[in-house]
Design an enzyme around this catalytic site. Structure first.
Site, short mmCIF file in Angstrom:
data_model
loop_
_atom_site.label_atom_id
_atom_site.label_comp_id
_atom_site.label_asym_id
_atom_site.label_seq_id
_atom_site.Cartn_x
_atom_site.Cartn_y
_atom_site.Cartn_z
N SER A 84 70.39 24.36 78.04
CA SER A 84 71.14 24.84 77.02
C SER A 84 71.42 26.56 77.16
O SER A 84 72.36 27.20 76.85
CB SER A 84 71.22 24.54 75.53
OG SER A 84 69.84 24.68 75.10
N THR A 85 70.30 26.88 77.95
CA THR A 85 70.36 28.72 77.72
C THR A 85 71.44 29.01 78.79
O THR A 85 72.11 30.15 78.26
CB THR A 85 68.81 28.97 78.58
OG1 THR A 85 67.85 28.33 77.59
CG2 THR A 85 69.02 30.29 78.88
N ASP A 100 48.33 22.48 49.05
CA ASP A 100 47.85 22.86 47.33
C ASP A 100 47.90 21.61 46.90
O ASP A 100 48.92 20.95 46.70
CB ASP A 100 48.78 23.70 46.94
CG ASP A 100 48.67 24.48 45.53
OD1 ASP A 100 47.65 24.97 45.17
OD2 ASP A 100 49.61 23.87 44.53
N HIS A 160 78.89 21.69 71.83
CA HIS A 160 79.32 22.95 71.20
C HIS A 160 80.18 23.65 72.16
O HIS A 160 79.66 23.83 73.34
CB HIS A 160 78.15 23.98 70.84
CG HIS A 160 78.66 25.28 70.19
ND1 HIS A 160 78.92 25.36 68.78
CD2 HIS A 160 78.62 26.41 70.74
CE1 HIS A 160 79.21 26.49 68.58
NE2 HIS A 160 79.33 27.17 69.77
N LEU A 192 74.86 35.47 71.50
CA LEU A 192 75.01 36.46 70.23
C LEU A 192 73.61 36.58 69.42
O LEU A 192 72.76 35.61 69.23
CB LEU A 192 75.96 36.06 69.04
CG LEU A 192 77.31 36.06 69.07
CD1 LEU A 192 78.17 35.36 70.39
CD2 LEU A 192 78.21 35.95 68.19
N TYR A 220 41.79 20.67 40.91
CA TYR A 220 42.91 21.46 41.67
C TYR A 220 42.53 22.69 42.77
O TYR A 220 41.46 23.27 42.42
CB TYR A 220 43.62 22.13 40.56
CG TYR A 220 44.61 23.28 41.02
CD1 TYR A 220 45.60 22.51 42.06
CD2 TYR A 220 44.90 24.38 40.61
CE1 TYR A 220 46.63 23.41 42.23
CE2 TYR A 220 45.85 25.13 41.07
CZ TYR A 220 46.51 24.90 42.01
OH TYR A 220 47.64 25.77 42.60
N TYR A 254 83.61 32.75 65.55
CA TYR A 254 82.69 33.94 65.98
C TYR A 254 83.18 34.33 67.25
O TYR A 254 83.98 33.83 67.93
CB TYR A 254 81.09 33.71 66.13
CG TYR A 254 80.86 32.56 67.18
CD1 TYR A 254 80.88 32.99 68.66
CD2 TYR A 254 80.51 31.27 66.99
CE1 TYR A 254 80.73 31.96 69.89
CE2 TYR A 254 80.22 30.43 67.95
CZ TYR A 254 80.23 30.71 69.37
OH TYR A 254 80.11 29.87 70.30
N GLU A 310 49.45 12.22 34.08
CA GLU A 310 49.98 11.47 35.43
C GLU A 310 49.43 9.99 35.47
O GLU A 310 48.19 9.75 35.47
CB GLU A 310 49.71 12.07 36.74
CG GLU A 310 50.35 13.21 37.24
CD GLU A 310 50.12 13.76 38.54
OE1 GLU A 310 49.38 13.04 39.26
OE2 GLU A 310 50.34 14.96 38.63
N HIS A 320 74.49 28.17 79.01
CA HIS A 320 75.74 27.91 78.51
C HIS A 320 75.63 28.74 77.18
O HIS A 320 76.70 28.66 76.55
CB HIS A 320 76.24 26.80 78.73
CG HIS A 320 75.74 25.47 77.77
ND1 HIS A 320 75.58 25.74 76.52
CD2 HIS A 320 74.94 24.62 78.38
CE1 HIS A 320 74.94 24.83 76.17
NE2 HIS A 320 74.37 23.97 77.31
N VAL A 340 58.45 16.08 85.29
CA VAL A 340 57.39 15.56 84.42
C VAL A 340 57.52 13.90 84.34
O VAL A 340 58.70 13.47 83.85
CB VAL A 340 57.08 15.99 83.02
CG1 VAL A 340 55.89 15.35 82.27
CG2 VAL A 340 56.68 17.51 83.06
#
Length: 786
Positions: free
Chosen positions: A43-44, A511, A225, A50, A498, A251, A613, A46, A174
């Site tokens: 994809s690079t 957390d 795209h 921007l 906690y 764009y 809970e 084409h 690969v």
């Protein structure tokens, strides 16, 4: 080729070349990059090229800013000119709603040091004379944006990597990945094998095919795209800024006096990665003018000269999109040492430099320079092995690429996938549902303010069945958790703790709460969307001797939250067990029976009220709800949703991982120093916390109480001291009990004094705000411990 390397990179586009460049920049010389065709053949080559720096998050924007800085110096460093033209960019508003978005974006830009200026239609047309101002509300001018030659960029990065010792092998395919006991050990190619404990898959749309060789699923989908390239057009001057008109989905970029014009249509076409031909290198899809005509008509409305422009070609190439529109970066959960860098959603060129930097830092130093929680591949749960699910959500991402995305926006694609046992009952009660990690969850019932007050004044019932639940057990379980947690985990059976799990820099990786069920068995509860991430973090650090077993038990348990001043009365009337404060104190767990359901009752709260809970096997979930609902009606209990949880937690000052808490912030900075037990022995991040404690804090999380009448913040708003932005809002909500808008944000410690007065800019208007002592609600914790 070499038979051994420190790192092997698969893919020769901008991201692969950037990773090689940055690994060698950090001192790794034994780096090999493998490309099945020639460099930039995916994809690079084409890409439109921007370079827009302002993005949806601070982390991504900082990556883009770094990229721009790097691109500006590559010519002098490598001798190859990537043709970076810093011509600036314009983002237009063709609707009042878009103009409001631009005001918020301009304010956010100030918080990350990105030059941005709101201008009117006349000024915008002066900067971009070919367009007309019809229907334009204004524009955002970003003078340091621009455009670049994507292939030239990749070649410059490749030369920089080679100059520091990297080897690049093109026309090399690969054919396999060597995996041993859950770790990558190398790659097999059609030209030989290379041993390596670090393999990076940066193959763009081909990444799922490569990762599959290791049994790893990568949820991306390529979409076709298109953009048109025209011959020179009279009146189109060289050096025009790039321009986006998202309301018209288009764009523009000036190129050789002509136009490069494309956009994001509402009816995108995907291209199954399994159907990509093996030799599809430096090739394009057939042009689809019928599909492009809608974008062309919209472009002509804004830039009439497009109608007279002679097209040279209609570029049609595929770009890889992810189900949530964020990058995929990080180490695969299933295979240690296998790293991913793909799914760049059509802005991989703009972010290429930052992509290489963060991944190289992550690999070499253990932590990138920005928080990558929203880009971490570990955010995707097992359902994303479904190609159909991935396709449905990536289709929605592409089709809404230029939409205005509002807080608490809900996805339309793939709903009612993961259902709580209570789903039908909640639907009968009038729940409005939202989606989180595939779960269908109640957002609200009667209304957020009403539910909030019901919880504060009487009691609220919440379905928390979607909470992620992880069981850690075995003779090595305690040692593992002690090594990862900042809090003391070696507490008596029946204790609830906690805690945070930290990275080596002291940043908060997880957390959660840890309940000790037995000497060698622990029950961890974390957020709905964070289960895959936290599970992977635990498994990554677990010993390999079989002494610890870690299992995701989320789907086997239903969870109901019962909170409010009448919560004990309600629970006691539904159980024969003693639930008094003496029998069931705060931060304790015990087994009880509610109705006829066996329940593990955790005396914790995420809303700042007395309550529990209540965890039960999933098949008892509906019965548990019905028993509590019947018991709660005489006491005025209300069904409550997740939007209510958010308003309640902000009044109480409870933090949320991925907003207030991230891997960039330590517990001391986040106001969670009470969790840190430095005296318990060594744990991950302890040395960093000791150093920070000795050095002192440079920033801290602050609660801001906005002046009366202020609206709710969305997050990302600047916190102003005079004209200077000294911080950024991480999040906030309306405190319905207090009747005020609440915001949280990190401030320099010299500006964090209680009572200090600042302003918060919200959608172009400024509102006074006071740094408040927290928690705002029940500061002595008398209610939750009653």
């Amino acid at each position: 080729m070499k038979t051994h390397a420190q790192a092997v990179i698969i893919g020769g586009g901008v991201s692969g070349c950037s990773i090689a460049y940055h690994l060698t920049l950090l001192g790794w010389r034994d780096v090999v990059l493998i490309e099945k065709g020639e460099l930039t053949g995916g994809s690079t080559f084409h890409a439109a090229g921007l370079i827009g720096q302002l993005r949806s998050s601070a982390s991504l924007t900082r990556m883009m800013i770094y990229s721009t800085d790097l691109y500006g110096r590559l010519k002098d460093e490598t001798g190859l000119d990537p043709s970076f033209h810093q011509v600036g960019s314009l983002r237009l508003a063709s609707s009042p709603e878009r103009m409001d978005e631009l005001r918020r974006q301009a304010a956010f830009a100030r918080t990350v040091g990105l030059p941005a200026e709101l201008i009117g239609p006349r000024e915008a047309c002066e900067l971009f004379p070919p367009m007309v101002a019809d229907g334009m509300e204004g524009a955002l001018w970003l003078p340091t944006d621009g455009h670049i030659d994507p292939s030239g960029l990749a070649q410059a990065l490749a030369r920089g990597a080679r100059g520091r010792g990297a080897e690049i092998h093109v026309e090399t395919t690969v054919t396999g990945l060597a995996i041993e006991r859950g770790r990558v050990r190398g790659v097999v190619t059609d030209k030989g094998a290379i041993q390596s404990d670090c393999v990076i898959v940066a193959g763009g749309a081909w990444s799922p095919l490569v990762a599959r060789m290791a049994g790893v699923s990568v949820p991306i989908m390529p979409f076709a795209h298109q953009y048109v390239v025209t011959r020179p057009v009279p009146g189109v001057a060289r050096g025009l800024p790039t321009m986006r008109d998202p309301d018209k989905l288009v764009y523009f970029k000036e190129e050789l006096g002509g136009w490069v014009m494309g956009g994001y249509e509402r009816t995108p076409v995907h291209f199954d990665y399994d159907a990509i031909p093996a030799d599809f290198n430096h090739r394009l899809l057939d042009p689809d003018w019928d599909r492009f005509m809608g974008l062309l008509d919209a472009a002509i409305e804004r830039v009439p000269s497009v109608a007279q422009a002679e097209p040279v070609t209609l570029i049609n190439g595929f770009e890889a999109f992810t189900p949530d529109g964020e990058f995929i970066l990080g180490e695969a959960s299933e295979v240690r040492g296998l790293w991913l860098a793909c799914g760049f959603c059509a802005h991989g060129i703009a972010g290429g430099g930052g992509i290489g930097k963060v991944l190289a830092e992550w690999i070499v130093e253990g932590q990138p320079f920005v928080d990558l929680a929203k880009m971490d591949v570990r955010r995707f749960a097992q359902q994303y092995r479904s190609k159909a699910l991935t396709l449905a959500q990536t289709h929605e991402v592409y089709a809404t690429y230029y939409d205005i995305h509002l807080p608490m926006e809900e996805r339309a694609a793939v709903r009612e996938l993961r259902l709580s046992p209570l789903y039908g009952r909640l639907k009968e009660l009038g729940a409005t549902f939202g989606e989180k990690a595939g779960w269908e969850r109640p957002n609200f019932f009667a209304g957020v303010a009403e539910e909030h007050r019901a919880t504060r004044e009487r009691a609220g019932l919440f379905d928390f069945s979607s909470f992620s639940k992880i069981q850690v057990q075995g003779p090595g379980a305690l040692a593992l958790l002690q090594r990862l947690a900042d809090n003391e985990i070696d507490r008596p059976v029946g204790s609830v703790t906690y805690t945070q799990l930290l990275n080596p820099r002291g940043g908060i990786e997880c957390d959660l709460t840890v309940t000790r069920l037995a000497a060698d068995r622990f029950y961890l509860i974390t957020g709905t969307a964070f289960g895959p991430h936290d599970l992977a973090h635990l498994r990554r650090h677990a010993p390999e001797d079989g002494s610890v077993y870690i299992d995701d038990v989320t789907s086997s348990r239903a969870v109901i939250g019962l909170w409010g001043p009448r919560a004990r009365d309600i629970l006691q009337s539904a159980t024969e067990d003693d639930v008094s404060n003496a029998a069931a104190p705060y931060l304790s767990a015990r087994s009880i029976t509610v109705g006829r359901a066996p329940v593990l009752a955790l005396r914790v709260t995420y809303v700042g009220e007395l309550g529990w809970e209540l965890h039960t096997p999933a098949e008892y979930g509906l019965h548990l709800w019905d028993a509590l609902w019947a018991a709660g009606q005489p006491f005025g209990a209300a069904a409550c949703g997740y939007h209510c949880v958010d308003t309640l937690r902000f009044e109480k000052g409870y933090r949320y991982w991925s907003t207030e808490l991230t891997p960039e912030y330590t517990p001391y900075e986040a106001g969670l120093g009470f969790c840190v037990k430095l005296g318990k022995g060594d744990f991950v991040g302890r040395a960093a916390l000791l150093e920070q404690k000795q050095r002192g804090l440079s920033r801290k999380l602050c609660c801001l109480l906005l002046d009366e009448g202020a609206p709710v913040v969305w997050g990302r708003e600047p916190i102003l001291r005079g004209e200077a932005a000294i911080g950024r809002v991480t999040g906030g909500n309306m405190g319905h009990t207090l009747g005020r808008s609440i915001a949280y944000g990190y401030l320099p410690t010299e500006h964090a004094a209680i009572g200090a007065r600042y302003a918060v800019e919200i959608a172009g208007a400024t509102w006074g705000a006071t740094v408040a002592a927290e928690p705002l609600w029940d500061p002595r914790n008398e209610r939750i411990k009653s």
